[in-house]
Design a protein around this motif. Structure first.
Motif, PDB file in Angstrom:
ATOM      1  N   ASP A  24     -40.165  26.410  63.285  1.00 45.57           N
ATOM      2  CA  ASP A  24     -40.547  25.170  63.811  1.00 45.57           C
ATOM      3  C   ASP A  24     -40.494  23.977  62.669  1.00 45.57           C
ATOM      4  OD1 ASP A  24     -43.221  25.028  63.220  1.00 45.57           O
ATOM      5  OD2 ASP A  24     -43.880  25.853  65.224  1.00 45.57           O
ATOM      6  N   TYR A  25     -40.252  22.804  63.025  1.00 46.79           N
ATOM      7  CA  TYR A  25     -40.357  21.760  61.952  1.00 46.79           C
ATOM      8  C   TYR A  25     -41.852  21.585  61.469  1.00 46.79           C
ATOM      9  CZ  TYR A  25     -35.636  20.310  63.563  1.00 46.79           C
ATOM     10  OH  TYR A  25     -34.325  20.270  63.825  1.00 46.79           O
ATOM     11  N   ALA A  26     -42.785  21.750  62.308  1.00 48.61           N
ATOM     12  CA  ALA A  26     -44.201  21.604  61.623  1.00 48.61           C
ATOM     13  C   ALA A  26     -44.548  22.663  60.681  1.00 48.61           C
ATOM     14  CB  ALA A  26     -45.231  21.690  62.815  1.00 48.61           C
ATOM     15  N   LEU A  27     -43.969  23.682  60.662  1.00 49.98           N
ATOM     16  CA  LEU A  27     -44.114  24.821  59.500  1.00 49.98           C
ATOM     17  C   LEU A  27     -43.484  24.412  58.473  1.00 49.98           C
ATOM     18  CD1 LEU A  27     -45.950  27.528  58.693  1.00 49.98           C
ATOM     19  CD2 LEU A  27     -43.884  28.793  59.996  1.00 49.98           C
ATOM     20  N   ALA A  28     -42.164  24.278  58.526  1.00 50.40           N
ATOM     21  CA  ALA A  28     -41.448  23.830  57.582  1.00 50.40           C
ATOM     22  C   ALA A  28     -41.694  22.663  56.584  1.00 50.40           C
ATOM     23  CB  ALA A  28     -39.843  23.483  57.977  1.00 50.40           C
ATOM     24  N   ILE A  29     -42.504  21.678  57.322  1.00 51.47           N
ATOM     25  CA  ILE A  29     -43.126  20.484  56.666  1.00 51.47           C
ATOM     26  C   ILE A  29     -44.299  21.161  56.058  1.00 51.47           C
ATOM     27  CG2 ILE A  29     -44.376  18.356  56.956  1.00 51.47           C
ATOM     28  CD1 ILE A  29     -42.640  18.226  59.576  1.00 51.47           C
TER      29      ILE A  29
END
Length: 429
Positions: A24-29
């Motif tokens: 998910d985007y949160a983990l990528a950030i």
């Protein structure tokens, strides 16, 4: 990747990493240690990026589909594959394929040194998907083969049609229009070039008749004549004589697929948004760890029963209904299930209607009393073949051997043979 001469922004790189790593985007950030909000990456930078890529590639690209797109077009990432693709047919979509990691690794390793691999197992157990997973993995690695061919042959092409198709896909030069010369042209090409060929569902080719002997001669040449290519064959069952090739030292391997492991089944169940619990463990036993049957039942249970797993008896009947087609296909193929196997199954089902198993001694005595023309060796050979089809299992307990048949097979036998007067009279007497 660049668009109109500009480099990707940091936010776009984060979106790409999230898509490629399937996170998910949160983990990528978090992994990038950048200071962006998840909403900005999803609704602004990511949305604009997917629109740009969709326009660039002429196909809708999303976070979920980005990696699949590049897997279908490996030449975009590897210049050596720019003019290379899997020829013939289309391997199945393996996005929802669960488990079989060790088997896929075996196939990848064997492809380096083994000329022929036979993959067998009961219908729906995952032979085709496993072969697809492995050939895709090999294809997306640094170039190992010059040519990749995937040919479904369930319709039983003539040997001449098969040879013509392979020769045409490989771009080899045809010689005289005889079967022997066609075979020789193909073998010679496999000797000069590294090719990976998958012939999917060769069952009909292996049925006993005059035409089958032509296929057997061809497959023997693939195994016995030295070359630098690899051919994978998938079928429900292969002739017993093929296993001797490994014992004789030929570059040949066989891979039998059994039920999915418990951890693999749990992932499969949870992939449908259903919590894996004790009831589903019973359901897995009912479905014999068969992924096609499990997927089918899970889809129906999720849609009709809202994912509830508390009515195991209903789902047992549901599983049988879903599996009827696969079992009919198996039982009508005399190369897979012979009359003696039917006698063994009927005997077990008729004796073991309420028990959890039958002793090997009781089974043997019953068959020998009612069928004096059958020997103990015949019975043991049939039990081995039935185990290979995952239709029953042998359990050793305190020195005795118990034969266990799961409920779904027992119900099928009772419905189609024991409770059918015509079938019963022709098989059990």
């Amino acid at each position: 990747m660049q668009e109109k001469g500009r480099k990707q922004t940091e936010a776009e790189i984060i979106a790409l990493k999230a898509a490629w790593d399937k996170i998910d985007y949160a983990l990528a950030i978090k992994n990038s240690k950048a200071n962006y909000s998840e909403n900005y990456i999803r609704s602004d930078a990511g949305r604009k990026l997917w629109l740009m890529l969709s326009g660039h590639f002429g196909e809708k690209i999303t976070k979920m589909s980005l990696r699949r797109y590049f897997e279908r077009h490996p030449e975009l990432l590897d210049p050596d594959k720019r003019n290379q693709k899997i020829l013939g047919g289309y391997p199945p979509d393996i996005e929802n394929f669960v488990g079989r990691q060790s088997e896929a690794e075996e196939l990848k390793q064997w492809s380096k040194t083994i000329q022929c691999v036979c993959i067998d197992g009961i219908a729906g157990i995952g032979k085709t998907c496993l072969a697809a997973k492995a050939i895709n993995a090999i294809f997306h690695q640094p170039s190992q083969f010059e040519h990749y061919i995937w040919l479904p042959v369930h319709y039983k092409p003539s040997l001449n049609e098969l040879l013509d198709s392979l020769i045409e896909h490989l771009g080899a030069t045809k010689g005289e229009e005889t079967q022997l010369s066609r075979s020789s042209i193909l073998i010679q090409y496999l000797q000069r070039h590294r090719c990976l060929i998958v012939l999917d569902e060769v069952d009909l080719m292996l049925q006993t008749n005059q035409e089958t002997s032509e296929y057997e001669v061809f497959f023997r040449r693939i195994i016995e004549e030295k070359h630098q290519s690899c051919v994978w064959l998938t079928a429900n069952c292969f002739p017993e004589g093929l296993s001797n090739y490994k014992n004789m030292g030929f570059p040949f391997e066989s891979l039998h697929l059994g039920p999915l492991q418990a951890n693999e089944v749990q992932k499969l169940v949870e992939s449908h948004g259903i919590t894996f619990d004790a009831d589903w463990e019973k359901m897995v036993h009912t479905c014999m760890g068969n992924p096609l049957l499990l997927h089918s039942v899970l889809r129906k249970v999720s849609k009709v029963l809202g994912g509830q797993a508390d009515l195991v008896n209903q789902k047992t009947s549901l599983a049988l209904n879903e599996f009827e087609y696969l079992l009919n296909k198996l039982f009508t193929n005399t190369n897979d299930i012979k009359e003696l196997e039917i006698i063994v199954l009927c005997t077990i089902a008729s004796i073991d209607r309420t028990q959890s198993g039958i002793s090997l001694l009781a089974l043997t005595q019953n068959i020998l009393e009612n069928h004096p023309d059958i020997s103990e060796l015949d019975i043991f050979n049939s039990l081995e073949r039935l185990q290979n089809h995952n239709l029953l299992s042998l359990v050793t307990d305190t020195g005795s051997i118990e034969i266990v048949m799961v409920d779904i097979i027992k119900k099928y036998i009772l419905r189609n043979y024991i409770n059918n007067d015509q079938n019963t009279s022709s098989i059990l007497t």
